[in-house]
Design an enzyme around this catalytic site. Structure first.
Site, short mmCIF file in Angstrom:
data_model
loop_
_atom_site.label_atom_id
_atom_site.label_comp_id
_atom_site.label_asym_id
_atom_site.label_seq_id
_atom_site.Cartn_x
_atom_site.Cartn_y
_atom_site.Cartn_z
N GLY A 138 0.84 -1.20 0.00
CA GLY A 138 0.00 0.00 0.00
C GLY A 138 0.87 1.25 0.00
O GLY A 138 1.84 1.35 0.76
N ARG A 179 1.24 -5.03 -5.23
CA ARG A 179 1.30 -6.07 -4.20
C ARG A 179 1.83 -7.37 -4.84
O ARG A 179 1.40 -8.45 -4.47
CB ARG A 179 -0.07 -6.25 -3.56
CG ARG A 179 -0.52 -5.02 -2.74
CD ARG A 179 -1.79 -5.27 -1.96
NE ARG A 179 -2.24 -4.08 -1.25
CZ ARG A 179 -1.74 -3.66 -0.09
NH1 ARG A 179 -0.76 -4.35 0.47
NH2 ARG A 179 -2.19 -2.57 0.50
N ASP A 191 5.21 -5.34 5.87
CA ASP A 191 5.64 -6.71 6.19
C ASP A 191 5.75 -7.59 4.95
O ASP A 191 6.64 -8.43 4.84
CB ASP A 191 4.61 -7.31 7.15
CG ASP A 191 5.32 -7.85 8.37
OD1 ASP A 191 4.73 -8.68 9.07
OD2 ASP A 191 6.49 -7.48 8.59
N THR A 228 4.17 1.89 6.45
CA THR A 228 2.74 1.60 6.38
C THR A 228 1.97 2.63 7.18
O THR A 228 2.45 3.10 8.21
CB THR A 228 2.38 0.20 6.94
OG1 THR A 228 0.94 0.04 6.90
CG2 THR A 228 2.86 -0.01 8.37
N ASP A 259 -0.56 1.86 8.69
CA ASP A 259 -1.16 1.09 9.79
C ASP A 259 -0.37 1.15 11.09
O ASP A 259 -0.89 0.80 12.14
CB ASP A 259 -1.29 -0.39 9.38
CG ASP A 259 -2.12 -0.57 8.13
OD1 ASP A 259 -2.03 -1.64 7.50
OD2 ASP A 259 -2.85 0.38 7.75
N ASP A 312 1.74 -0.87 12.18
CA ASP A 312 1.61 -2.19 12.84
C ASP A 312 2.85 -3.06 12.65
O ASP A 312 2.77 -4.28 12.54
CB ASP A 312 0.39 -2.94 12.29
CG ASP A 312 0.50 -3.21 10.80
OD1 ASP A 312 -0.32 -3.98 10.27
OD2 ASP A 312 1.44 -2.66 10.17
N ARG A 354 -6.10 -2.16 8.73
CA ARG A 354 -6.14 -3.62 8.56
C ARG A 354 -6.46 -4.30 9.90
O ARG A 354 -7.50 -4.01 10.48
CB ARG A 354 -4.83 -4.16 7.95
CG ARG A 354 -5.13 -5.37 7.03
CD ARG A 354 -3.87 -6.07 6.59
NE ARG A 354 -3.14 -5.40 5.53
CZ ARG A 354 -3.46 -5.44 4.25
NH1 ARG A 354 -4.53 -6.07 3.87
NH2 ARG A 354 -2.73 -4.84 3.34
O1 F6P Z 1 -1.81 -1.63 4.71
C1 F6P Z 1 -2.28 -0.39 4.36
C2 F6P Z 1 -3.71 -0.45 3.93
O2 F6P Z 1 -4.14 0.83 3.63
C3 F6P Z 1 -4.64 -1.07 4.97
O3 F6P Z 1 -4.91 -0.19 6.04
C4 F6P Z 1 -5.83 -1.40 4.11
O4 F6P Z 1 -6.67 -2.39 4.67
C5 F6P Z 1 -5.16 -1.90 2.83
O5 F6P Z 1 -3.88 -1.28 2.78
C6 F6P Z 1 -5.90 -1.55 1.56
O6 F6P Z 1 -5.23 -2.20 0.50
P1 F6P Z 1 -5.47 -1.78 -1.02
O7 F6P Z 1 -4.89 -0.42 -1.23
O8 F6P Z 1 -4.73 -2.86 -1.78
O9 F6P Z 1 -6.95 -1.80 -1.23
#
Ligand code: F6P
Length: 340
Positions: free
Chosen positions: A6, A67, A98, A121, A123, A125, A167
């Site tokens: 992300g 990803r 991660d 991130t 997050d 986390d 997340r």
């Molecule tokens: O890990 C960062 C994040 O924004 C999370 O908080 C969220 O659930 C996810 O990525 C969303 O992923 P994508 O951008 O692939 O929809």
């Protein structure tokens, strides 16, 4: 270098810092496009120090992200190694969460691949670092949104539920909840106490408070219910797409309290736009130290914030350990939930 997973604000501050530091020591930098996908395909662009100053204020990543997991197919790993050798690169700085850093760790373990990691991130986390860049900007975005939602909630005597990202960790929701004086916060780390939440909202309404604000982390779970997801698909690293808890909670509150309730899913707003000063400085510092590890040929390592210092640790030690919200923060936030 590459940016994977992300995106988040201040990725470009890291890129700029790596390019400038390597340049100052007579080296050249290139960027793989779209995360590990670019590394597999050998899709790289030159990065010039003098052209990177203005990107510090630019959200997202000038390299693009994805990803992509090269370990999903064995031939991808071979292609990645061949591309890297053909391009004649000496080292790789992998900037990611991660998943991205987990690939970097395996490449180092499997092939002593010359890689250094930078944790990223919104997050927040990652066990390895006290704070991740992107987090501060994200909670400021949520704060600004909730400050706006307060006026419309008050005008219509409504409760508004704000669904945040994060997340499976509640860092964004909890910090934004404290920063906005939310009436209640839902986090993945603790099962939602529906009775307590509805009771707080009802009692405050009866005591004359004209609105209610609830912040719900997307990964929080209602009793006897699982995660609320957008669909059944998973990405290359097995992550489901979370989303929709806000509406479920809003419907429940309206049903249980009789107070008209609406919901807002902030979604990718929390990842967009220019980085905060804090994130620009943190990203810059991490990038400088990552470049220094490259210059010292200290590979299989990643940089991290420890207190006020930038430290480094082995990828083996640092990666794969999610850091859920320290519930001490929730105990502090609850000073504002337990009483009317
Ligand atoms: O890990 C960062 C994040 O924004 C999370 O908080 C969220 O659930 C996810 O990525 C969303 O992923 P994508 O951008 O692939 O929809």
């Amino acid at each position: 270098m590459l940016t994977g997973g992300g995106d988040c604000p201040a990725l470009n501050a890291v890129i700029r810092a790596v390019v400038r530091t390597i340049h100052n020591h007579g080296g050249e930098s290139y960027g793989f496009l779209e995360g590990w996908r670019g590394a597999i395909e050998g899709n790289a662009i030159p990065l010039k120090a003098l052209e990177t100053d203005e990107i510090i204020a630019k959200g997202g990543t000038i390299l693009g992200s994805s990803r992509t997991n090269p370990y999903k197919k064995q031939e991808s790993i071979e292609k990645l190694r061949q591309s890297f050798a053909r391009l004649g690169f000496d080292a790789l700085v992998a900037i990611g969460g991660d998943d991205t850093l987990g690939v970097a760790k395996k490449l180092y373990e499997d092939f002593k691949f010359p890689v250094v990691g930078v944790p990223k991130t919104i997050d927040n986390d990652l066990e390895c670092t006290d704070f991740t860049f992107g987090f501060d900007t994200s909670i400021n975005i949520v704060m600004e949104a909730v400050d706006r939602l307060r006026t419309t909630a008050e005008s219509h005597r409504r409760v508004i539920v704000v669904e945040t990202m994060g997340r499976h960790a509640g860092w964004i929701a909890c910090f934004a909840g404290i920063a906005t004086a939310a009436d209640y916060v839902l986090i993945p780390e603790e099962e939602v106490n529906v009775d307590e939440m509805c009771n707080v909202l009802k009692k405050r309404r009866e005591a004359g408070k004209k609105y209610g604000l609830v912040i719900a982390s997307e990964g929080a779970k209602l009793p006897q219910e699982g995660l609320v997801t957008e669909d059944a698909e998973v990405d290359d690293f097995g992550h489901v797409r979370l989303g929709g808890l806000g509406k479920t909670v809003a419907d429940l509150i309206e049903r249980r309290t009789g107070i008209e309730t609406r919901h807002v899913i902030l979604g990718h707003l929390q990842r967009g736009g220019p980085p905060s000063a804090y994130d620009r400085v943190l990203g810059t510092r991490l990038g400088i130290h990552a470049a220094r590890l490259v210059l010292n040929r200290e590979f299989g390592m990643m940089v991290a914030l420890r207190g006020l210092k930038i430290a480094h640790d082995t990828l083996a030690n640092a990666v794969g350990k999610s850091r859920f919200l320290d519930l001490e923060f929730m105990r502090e936030a609850e000073e504002f939930y337990k009483n009317v």
